[in-house]
Enzyme design. Structure first.
Site: not given
Length: 362
Positions: A103, A173, A197
């Site tokens: 990511w 993030d 999530k």
């Protein structure tokens, strides 16, 4: 209701059953309006109350850090990968990133489309099986910001501490581990997270940022991609993902009921410890590839002796009611995502299955 699945999906992921049941009860008639919240105007008083509740609850869980604002945006973390450099990577500046996994790599690729980028530290040589040592981070003098990915869902790594950046803004993030533990939000100038999530369903992306950082955006970028647009309009410049924001508010209530971040962290450490213990005590039958000091509390990755045995594990686990244990297609292996809403009993059931599987195939 029939038995719920043992849900270890990486995202969209498990939501608290209590939240789902509350939403079910309010789905058709929200607060006596005769409408679902999905049917009402986002300019109306009823929705705006929910919207502001969610903002204030989130900041409250973080200790009400002074000078921070919450934005509810769309497009997921992937859109933030571009918005961040578009808004903050000004002429003569360099965007600095820690390359910790898949990511982080995606975020860097987007930033390179916008302007000058710099890798401050990397664990690529280690196949991203660890978080780069904080002492190895080198930030250029002209850095616009330092970006970190606090938890890598694919590899299963997580920061245990965060770097100190001095006057350079720290951006994180936190899509896959936000609110999983206590942390000092004032370490960061800008935090973002896709909701699907730990915060709620897909459809909304949360930003928590210092107001001064997002108050003025470059005028040459599209209006919808300016943070200042959303700040000045309280995230209501266009129609927000109202149902997703409502669900975030309900999840934040649930976290409060669980004792806030302290209570959630205690539960998460207990769950993670249970699964890591069976991996570590299996005498090599299960192997955790991640460096022990970088293990994620949210995404537990592990391997077996062969891909054939891993396929058998997936087959038998699915037959037993387990969902989402197959590792990401880019790395293979196995992965249990145990976000806040995954119950302890679900993790215990997985450990029991892993024990039986080892007896049968060891």
């Amino acid at each position: 209701m029939s038995k719920r699945a043992y849900n270890f999906n990486a995202g969209p992921a498990a939501l608290p059953l209590e939240v789902l049941e509350r939403a079910q009860a309010e789905f058709v008639d929200f607060r006596g309006t005769g409408m679902s919240i999905m049917e009402m105007s986002h300019r109306g008083k009823v929705y705006e109350e929910v919207h502001h509740e969610a903002e204030s609850r989130l900041l409250s869980l973080l200790g009400n850090p002074e000078g921070y604002k919450v934005l509810f945006l769309q497009g997921g973390a992937s859109t933030q990968f571009a918005m961040i450099p578009m808004n903050f990577l000004t002429e003569g500046k360099t965007a600095s990133y820690v390359l910790s996994g898949s990511w982080a790599d995606k975020a860097i690729k987007e930033a390179k489309l916008i302007g000058e980028t710099h890798i401050a530290a990397s664990s690529e040589a280690d196949k991203y099986m660890s978080i780069p040592d904080l002492s190895s981070i080198e930030i250029p003098d002209n850095a616009a910001y330092l970006h970190v990915t606090s938890n890598e869902t694919i590899e299963g790594t997580q920061y245990q501490q965060y770097p100190k950046t001095g006057n350079v803004p720290l951006i994180a993030d936190m899509s896959s581990d936000i609110l999983c533990r206590q942390f000092d939000a004032t370490q960061f100038d800008f935090i973002y997270a896709g909701a699907q999530k730990n915060l709620g369903p897909s459809g909304v992306t949360v930003v928590i940022a210092k107001e001064e950082m997002i108050a003025e955006s470059p005028k040459h970028i599209p209006t919808m991609l300016r943070y200042s647009t959303h700040l000045k309009n309280d995230s209501l410049y266009n129609t927000p993902p109202s149902f997703s924001v409502y669900m975030v508010n309900e999840v934040l209530k649930w976290i409060d009921e669980k004792g806030g971040l302290a209570g959630v962290e205690q539960a998460n450490r207990k769950k993670a410890g249970l699964i890591y213990d069976i991996i570590d005590s299996s005498e090599g039958f299960y192997r955790g590839p991640v460096d022990a000091g970088s293990r994620s509390m949210m995404n537990i990755t592990f391997r077996l002796a062969s891909e054939e045995l891993e396929k058998q594990f997936i087959k038998e686990s699915e037959q037993a009611g387990f969902i989402g244990l197959k590792g990401h297609r880019s790395v293979g292996g196995l992965r249990a995502s145990i976000y806040n809403a995954v119950p302890y009993d679900t993790c215990k059931a997985l450990v029991d299955f892993m024990t039986d599987f080892q007896k049968s195939h060891g």
